[in-house]
Design a protein around this motif. Structure first.
Motif, PDB file in Angstrom:
ATOM      1  N   LYS A  91       2.399  -0.997   6.438  1.00  0.00           N
ATOM      2  CA  LYS A  91       1.360  -0.460   5.634  1.00  0.00           C
ATOM      3  C   LYS A  91       1.795   0.839   4.873  1.00  0.00           C
ATOM      4  O   LYS A  91       1.077   1.010   3.724  1.00  0.00           O
ATOM      5  CB  LYS A  91       0.089  -0.134   6.420  1.00  0.00           C
ATOM      6  CG  LYS A  91      -0.699  -1.506   7.301  1.00  0.00           C
ATOM      7  CD  LYS A  91      -1.139  -2.320   6.033  1.00  0.00           C
ATOM      8  CE  LYS A  91      -1.894  -3.460   6.657  1.00  0.00           C
ATOM      9  NZ  LYS A  91      -2.493  -4.500   5.781  1.00  0.00           N
ATOM     10  N   SER A 146       2.898   0.662   1.608  1.00  0.00           N
ATOM     11  CA  SER A 146       2.048   0.178   0.312  1.00  0.00           C
ATOM     12  C   SER A 146       1.504   1.185  -0.508  1.00  0.00           C
ATOM     13  O   SER A 146       0.861   1.131  -1.578  1.00  0.00           O
ATOM     14  CB  SER A 146       0.893  -0.934   0.777  1.00  0.00           C
ATOM     15  OG  SER A 146       0.459  -0.114   1.719  1.00  0.00           O
ATOM     16  N   VAL A 147       1.643   2.340   0.071  1.00  0.00           N
ATOM     17  CA  VAL A 147       1.156   3.553  -0.442  1.00  0.00           C
ATOM     18  C   VAL A 147       1.900   4.224  -1.793  1.00  0.00           C
ATOM     19  O   VAL A 147       2.929   4.600  -1.397  1.00  0.00           O
ATOM     20  CB  VAL A 147       0.882   4.679   0.561  1.00  0.00           C
ATOM     21  CG1 VAL A 147       0.175   6.146   0.028  1.00  0.00           C
ATOM     22  CG2 VAL A 147      -0.034   4.332   1.680  1.00  0.00           C
ATOM     23  N   ALA A 183      -6.031  -1.403   6.143  1.00  0.00           N
ATOM     24  CA  ALA A 183      -4.538  -0.503   6.212  1.00  0.00           C
ATOM     25  C   ALA A 183      -4.731   0.410   7.622  1.00  0.00           C
ATOM     26  O   ALA A 183      -3.946   0.746   8.126  1.00  0.00           O
ATOM     27  CB  ALA A 183      -4.592   0.497   5.025  1.00  0.00           C
ATOM     28  N   LEU A 219      -3.725   5.338   7.745  1.00  0.00           N
ATOM     29  CA  LEU A 219      -3.462   5.193   6.401  1.00  0.00           C
ATOM     30  C   LEU A 219      -4.688   5.751   5.390  1.00  0.00           C
ATOM     31  O   LEU A 219      -4.328   6.406   4.273  1.00  0.00           O
ATOM     32  CB  LEU A 219      -3.232   3.619   6.053  1.00  0.00           C
ATOM     33  CG  LEU A 219      -1.799   3.223   6.108  1.00  0.00           C
ATOM     34  CD1 LEU A 219      -1.147   3.718   4.986  1.00  0.00           C
ATOM     35  CD2 LEU A 219      -1.181   3.601   7.322  1.00  0.00           C
ATOM     36  N   LEU A 266      -4.050   8.257   2.621  1.00  0.00           N
ATOM     37  CA  LEU A 266      -4.530   8.217   1.170  1.00  0.00           C
ATOM     38  C   LEU A 266      -5.557   9.325   0.842  1.00  0.00           C
ATOM     39  O   LEU A 266      -5.457   9.735  -0.246  1.00  0.00           O
ATOM     40  CB  LEU A 266      -5.349   6.718   1.244  1.00  0.00           C
ATOM     41  CG  LEU A 266      -4.413   5.748   1.180  1.00  0.00           C
ATOM     42  CD1 LEU A 266      -5.162   4.216   1.500  1.00  0.00           C
ATOM     43  CD2 LEU A 266      -3.729   5.351   0.004  1.00  0.00           C
ATOM     44  N   ARG A 304      -5.265   6.123  -6.769  1.00  0.00           N
ATOM     45  CA  ARG A 304      -4.947   4.862  -5.705  1.00  0.00           C
ATOM     46  C   ARG A 304      -6.416   4.434  -5.297  1.00  0.00           C
ATOM     47  O   ARG A 304      -6.419   3.563  -4.297  1.00  0.00           O
ATOM     48  CB  ARG A 304      -4.330   5.793  -4.483  1.00  0.00           C
ATOM     49  CG  ARG A 304      -3.185   6.224  -4.753  1.00  0.00           C
ATOM     50  CD  ARG A 304      -2.466   6.998  -3.713  1.00  0.00           C
ATOM     51  NE  ARG A 304      -1.368   7.409  -3.907  1.00  0.00           N
ATOM     52  CZ  ARG A 304      -1.142   8.754  -4.578  1.00  0.00           C
ATOM     53  NH1 ARG A 304      -2.309   9.372  -4.843  1.00  0.00           N
ATOM     54  NH2 ARG A 304      -0.165   9.316  -4.925  1.00  0.00           N
ATOM     55  N   ILE A 309      -7.196   1.664  -2.740  1.00  0.00           N
ATOM     56  CA  ILE A 309      -7.987   1.856  -1.421  1.00  0.00           C
ATOM     57  C   ILE A 309      -9.249   0.916  -1.285  1.00  0.00           C
ATOM     58  O   ILE A 309      -9.555   0.552  -0.231  1.00  0.00           O
ATOM     59  CB  ILE A 309      -8.495   3.507  -1.705  1.00  0.00           C
ATOM     60  CG1 ILE A 309      -7.389   4.410  -1.623  1.00  0.00           C
ATOM     61  CG2 ILE A 309      -9.727   3.571  -0.627  1.00  0.00           C
ATOM     62  CD1 ILE A 309      -7.818   5.783  -1.971  1.00  0.00           C
ATOM     63  N   GLN A 331      -6.764  -3.367  -1.746  1.00  0.00           N
ATOM     64  CA  GLN A 331      -5.561  -3.986  -0.527  1.00  0.00           C
ATOM     65  C   GLN A 331      -5.869  -3.223   0.699  1.00  0.00           C
ATOM     66  O   GLN A 331      -5.522  -3.881   1.777  1.00  0.00           O
ATOM     67  CB  GLN A 331      -4.273  -3.719  -1.201  1.00  0.00           C
ATOM     68  CG  GLN A 331      -4.037  -4.485  -2.556  1.00  0.00           C
ATOM     69  CD  GLN A 331      -4.347  -3.828  -3.803  1.00  0.00           C
ATOM     70  OE1 GLN A 331      -5.451  -3.011  -3.819  1.00  0.00           O
ATOM     71  NE2 GLN A 331      -3.515  -3.939  -4.685  1.00  0.00           N
ATOM     72  N   SER A 332      -6.426  -2.002   0.668  1.00  0.00           N
ATOM     73  CA  SER A 332      -6.516  -1.247   1.970  1.00  0.00           C
ATOM     74  C   SER A 332      -7.664  -1.266   2.716  1.00  0.00           C
ATOM     75  O   SER A 332      -7.757  -1.079   3.984  1.00  0.00           O
ATOM     76  CB  SER A 332      -6.371   0.225   1.708  1.00  0.00           C
ATOM     77  OG  SER A 332      -5.018   0.709   1.068  1.00  0.00           O
TER      78      SER A 332
END
Lengths: 261, 261, 608
Positions: free
Chosen positions: B113, B116-117, B171, B175, B179, B192, B196, B199-200
């Motif tokens: 995870k 992915s950031v 996430a 995460l 974020l 992002r 956020i 996907q997260s």
């Protein structure tokens, strides 16, 4: 374990009886269920009474602002005489919506009523879970609008509290005056400590360098926000007790003691 | 607290990906002991192949996470006198992640995870070639940087703890803290919020605050990271007024008065 | 069948062993140079000992004191190291540290700020000016997380929980490394043109230590095996302030930042005893009265408080106070900040310390004094490297961080390790990549070396000897703690050598229970082999646990190595004014790649 991507592996451990929490984790959700249910029932009953909500000069907060012309004590005559139901029903949606979408109450009732999860590390009651991504829970995102509306209601509550100083004999203070002032204060603290308020005051900024006023507002709401759960509960009791007090005075069960004539 | 010299019973999960059971070990207690000390005693005297991760033994590295009496904790920061004497103390691996052996679980979910950031991307430097940030701006982000990646918040989060199927779309609190740190960094220019929101899976979080409860660094994960992110997502994706404003003005993004340091 | 078919094999230009600050920085640099790079570490990524660094990273940024500069930092480093430092390394370190700190900020690190929005710097032992960029008392965490995230974004392959057991060589050049996955116990082979060792120190051979289990000297042992030089191995730093109570947390570090932010050391009589222990070497710049010392925090033209003398001096002083019966109830001394700073300030500046004492010792440091005593902290010695390139004497082998020696001499100043990691980590990565990319052929892997390693690794499963690795480790720790501590005597050092000899014999009889899957007993056994109490080795062959041997050379008593038979100051050679060149105290080797030594170099500001 490498950083080369791997598939997410097998199912987690089934939970053995030994690894369950042994403390009284159920006490908190139980208390929340008892308090919120009692408050809900009382508020519904009080709102449906359509009577005993005004004992001059006190107006019950459940009925404020009173916007139907049929009101015993009209704050703003917005709704015509066709509305014959309880005037409380016209405005109760705002504080209700504010509390239902409140970030703190969400935690409390998701745990206590939805059991997702009932307490930390205690399994969810239901198999499927999509959080707040779908209807109806996606509507929780409207919290900031309920916050703005609550501020309007709050202004009227302070107006009521001000009127509570005005007796037929002149300016004075009764126990009811104190009750309404305390109630308005608690609701103000609850509203201003709200997470949305904190965001709108300055939380949306990444840098406060050129925004000293918003920085101070944000700092101040941060401090309040840390006590948001306390304000949430105290103001809940406060508003119910304020209604009960006005109701009992209106019913003639008790007489309002005057503190300052 | 068990008296010095008294025996304590430790009930430790032994097994691997194929399953396992709890085994009891009797260990003499000593003053000031933490759970990790006791696990080390078991290793040294009774079960040399008992697998456990640990490094600093001072609550700094976040390696020795386990579920002690059903609660996710750092073993090195859990004093033995925390427990009632006489009762066996259960130590189990983190339930949310696949077991490898004994108290060691496969944490690769968290590392995947993290990939992915999108990286930190600072804006241009000041005219004098420096980077200027002010303590009031970095205070908020420094709280998030305290994270020691013990993943206790990840393991206690019911979104993945009780719903394995949510892992690809969510996430987890660790995460979100990361974020939030990037999103609120005074110098960062990457956007992002889409990530956020989508996907997260921020919407899966129902802010029941267990992540905050277990955080050994006392990071207010829910109040200071997740809820402010939710508010930013509301502005970006769920706010009808912002939407209407964009339609009217033709602007893609709300022009928030964000200053770069 | 060749070994490559039998084992999981990977090929890289550069592999970096160890993922602390130095390893991460080296991997980032090697990768940036275009080398295919792998990072291999014993723990999970981000758990390396760098997270434990508390106080800060020393760099003459001149944000707080304009009077500071690289030359002053250089001077402080040399004086702190009792001039045993490699002067060229100290120079590079002082000159490049500010750039490396700013680079961390560019990658997302958030240091505490000055009012002007620049990086704030704090006072630390042995530093003339407030020089340490910091984040509260968790600077190492900030640094490792920043580097870790940067490395992940650069797409560097990371092999976590993978222990490298041996370096492979081909005709004297490095050709790769082999080791095992901790999770499965399966063997893994890396073919590479260059290897950077960033494996840290040896602290786990002591009982009271601030170091984690990982600190077993793997890099020093592996380097020694392929012919690299070890120097200054007797120079082990004892941090003056570790926790002393309760027993199970003994040794956990209490940051020097406590003293930097105003804390003072007191004995059981309430006396600030450090005024009694100012050595001549530092007398000119150290305060003589409490008033003068307290004034220094705000006014740097005043002389500094003796509480912030270099670590070796403070550790010895505490040791002496405790032995004289003026210690605290649990065998330490008192470190008091509660009576000197307000609670809000303490909680903001030292949040981890506040939490650590509250959770582990039931002590509120805003109300009570802490009990502290020396704890093994850092190994100044290690692999000899070329100052500019971080190259060891073995072609293709580079070293950076605690595993490398030279920068810190006989005693490291607080805050110089974090800057060491990034300054020399970068240089090691840069030069390893340059070296690797200049090699036209991939060096061959010698099957024999791999087979020898694997059979040695698996041998403890076959051994029937009944020795318990945990007991053996505890005995080694006790031996080092009791006989090779802060103050050493010749007779105790001789005794330590004897005991280590016996431990060697017992190590051959260690048997391991269970299978190869995540088996800490087996891992510890292999780590003990790394600590070089290996059977059959001559005691002259030096190693980590055998650092008593060079310690017996009476000429070398200085800094962190004191022989108790003579007081530190009495040794004629304790504080030479001339810069000594680095020297191998271990075994005679060719010196061609050793850092060049400039004669007669004077330190700026050194007493004439």
């Amino acid at each position: 374990m490498t950083a080369v991507p791997q598939e997410i592996r097998a199912e987690p451990l089934p939970m053995a009886a030994e690894s369950r929490r042994r403390d009284a984790w159920w006490a908190e959700p139980l208390a929340v269920v008892v308090v919120l249910t009692s408050f809900g029932l009382y508020a519904l009953w009080a709102a449906l009474q359509n009577g005993n909500y005004y004992a001059a000069p006190y107006l019950s907060p459940f009925y404020s602002p009173c916007i139907s012309v049929n009101c015993v004590h009209v704050t703003l005559p917005l709704i015509g005489s066709w509305w014959t139901l309880s005037p409380a029903l016209l405005i109760l949606g705002i504080p209700l919506g504010f509390r239902v979408t409140c970030y703190y109450y969400r935690k409390a009732y998701y745990r206590a009523f939805f059991w997702s999860p009932p307490a930390c590390a205690i399994p969810d009651a239901r198999r499927g879970y999509s959080g707040e991504t779908r209807f109806p829970f996606v509507l929780q995102n409207s919290h900031r609008y309920f916050f703005w509306l609550s501020l309007v209601v709050l202004a009227f509550l302070w107006w009521d509290a001000l009127l509570a100083f005005r007796f037929p004999t002149g300016v004075g203070i009764g126990l009811g005056t104190v009750v309404l002032v305390v109630n308005a204060t608690l609701l103000t603290l609850y509203s201003l400590s709200c997470h949305s308020c904190r965001y709108l005051c300055g939380g949306y900024l990444d840098s406060f360098k050129d925004a000293p006023i918003r920085y101070r507002l944000w700092r101040w709401t941060n401090r309040l926000n840390a006590r948001h759960p306390h304000f949430a509960w105290i103001s809940l009791f406060g508003v119910a007790l304020a209604d009960l007090y006005v109701r009992l005075v209106a019913m003639g069960v008790i007489t309002d003691p005057r503190i300052v004539f | 607290m068990p008296e010095s010299g008294a025996q304590v019973t430790m009930r430790v999960w032994r097994g691997d990906a194929d399953g396992g059971t709890f085994e009891d070990y009797q260990i003499p207690a000593a003053e000031g002991m933490v759970v990790l000390d006791v696990i080390h005693r078991i290793q040294a005297t009774q079960a040399p192949d008992l697998a456990v991760r640990w490094n600093c033994k001072a609550g700094r590295c976040g390696s020795c996470s386990a579920e002690v009496n059903g609660k996710p904790r750092l073993m090195c920061m859990t004093r033995m006198n925390h427990f009632a004497p006489g009762e066996p103390i259960t130590v189990a691996p983190l339930r949310t992640f696949p077991p490898i052996k004994d108290l060691v679980t496969d944490l690769s979910y968290n590392y995947q995870k993290a990939k992915s950031v999108p990286a930190f991307k600072p804006g241009p430097k000041e005219a004098d070639g420096t980077r200027r940030m002010y303590q009031e701006d970095v205070d908020r982000v420094q709280e998030f940087h305290k994270c020691i990646e013990c993943f206790l918040c990840q393991t206690v989060c019911h979104v993945i703890r009780d719903h394995e199927e949510n892992k690809p779309a969510f996430a987890g609190p660790r995460l979100f803290v990361r974020l939030a740190a990037l999103e609120m960094h005074p110098l960062d220019t990457n956007d992002r919020l889409g990530l956020i929101n989508q996907q997260s899976g921020l919407g899966y979080c129902n802010i029941t605050k267990c992540c905050t409860d277990v955080c050994p660094e006392s990071i207010k994960i829910t109040d200071n990271a997740i809820i402010p992110l939710k508010e930013r997502v509301v502005t970006e994706f769920h706010d009808p007024v912002v939407w209407a404003w964009r339609k009217l003005t033709g602007r893609k993004k709300v022009e928030l008065p964000v200053t770069s340091g | 069948m060749s070994v490559e078919d039998r084992f999981e094999t990977h090929e890289y230009d550069v592999i970096v062993v160890g993922a602390g600050g130095a390893g991460l920085r080296a991997a980032i640099e090697a990768s940036a140079q275009g080398a295919k790079t792998a990072l291999v570490c014993k723990s999970l990524l981000g758990k390396a000992h760098t997270v434990m660094a508390e106080g800060g990273i020393a760099a003459a940024l001149r944000n707080v004191w304009k009077e500071d500069g690289w030359d002053v930092h250089f001077r402080d480093t040399m004086r702190g190291g009792k001039l045993l430092n490699n002067w060229r390394m100290a120079q590079i370190h002082a000159q490049e540290a500010p750039d490396r700190v700013l680079e961390l900020e560019e990658w997302g690190a958030l240091f505490d700020r000055t009012k002007e929005g620049l990086i704030l710097q704090r006072d630390f032992g042995g530093h003339r000016y407030a020089r340490l960029a910091h984040v509260g008392d968790r600077t190492g965490l900030e640094m490792i997380r920043t580097l870790q995230q940067h490395a992940v974004h650069k797409g560097i392959d990371v092999y976590m929980e993978c222990t490298i057991q041996r370096l492979l060589t081909d005709d004297g050049r490095v050709s790769g490394a082999c080791g095992y996955w901790r999770e499965s116990g399966k063997l893994i082979l890396f073919k590479s043109r260059a290897v950077v060792l960033a494996t840290g120190g040896i602290g786990k051979i002591y009982q009271i230590t601030s170091n984690s289990w990982e600190y077993t000297g793997d890099g020093m042992a592996m380097g020694l095996d392929v012919g690299a030089d070890l120097i200054d191995m007797e120079m082990v730093q004892f941090h003056p302030t570790g926790m002393v109570w309760p027993p199970s947390v003994r040794g956990i570090l209490v940051t020097e930042g406590v003293r930097g932010d105003g804390g003072t050391l007191k004995n059981s009589e309430g006396r600030r005893f450090m005024f009694d222990y100012v050595p001549d070497f530092f007398r000119a710049e150290t305060a003589e009265t409490e008033e003068e010392a307290d004034a220094w925090y705000a006014d740097k033209t005043k002389r500094r408080t003796p509480d912030l003398l270099p670590r070796d001096e403070v550790a010895r002083a505490i040791n002496t106070e405790v032995k004289a019966g003026r210690g605290s109830p649990h065998g330490g001394v008192f470190l008091d900040i509660a009576s000197r700073r307000d609670p809000e300030y303490i909680r903001r500046r030292l949040p981890s310390m506040y939490q650590q004492f509250r959770e582990l010792a039931d002590v509120d440091i805003t109300k009570e004094a802490m009990e502290v005593g020396p704890t093994c902290h850092y190994q100044m010695g290690g692999l000899r490297v070329e100052a500019d390139t971080a190259a060891t004497t073995v072609p293709g082998l580079f070293a950076a961080g605690e595993v490398a020696a030279g920068l810190h001499g006989a005693n490291r100043l607080g805050g110089n390790s974090l800057s060491d990691l990034v300054v020399f980590g970068r240089r090691a990565g840069l030069h390893a990549a340059e070296y690797a990319l200049a090699q036209s052929v991939v060096p061959a892997v010698d099957d024999g070396q791999v087979k020898a390693t694997t059979s040695a690794m698996l041998a403890p499963f076959e051994t029937v000897g009944g020795q318990n690795p945990y007991t053996l480790h505890a005995d080694l720790e006790a031996c080092m703690q009791n006989l090779v501590g802060i103050i050493r005597t010749e007779s105790e050092l001789e005794q330590a050598l004897d005991e280590i000899g016996q431990l060697r014999e017992r190590l051959a009889r260690v048997s391991v229970q269970g299978n190869r899957q995540y088996n800490p007993g087996w891992h510890l056994t292999l780590d003990l082999h790394c600590a070089r109490i290996r059977p059959g080795e001559s005691p002259v062959q030096p190693g980590l646990a055998t650092h008593p041997r060079p310690a017996l050379d009476a000429d070398r008593r200085r800094g962190c190595h004191s022989l108790g038979d003579r007081a530190q100051g009495e040794s004629r050679r304790a504080h030479p004014r001339r810069l000594p060149g680095p020297r191998s105290c271990l075994r005679p080797r060719e010196r061609r790649d050793a850092p060049r030594r400039r004669r007669d170099a004077r330190l700026p500001g050194a007493p004439a």
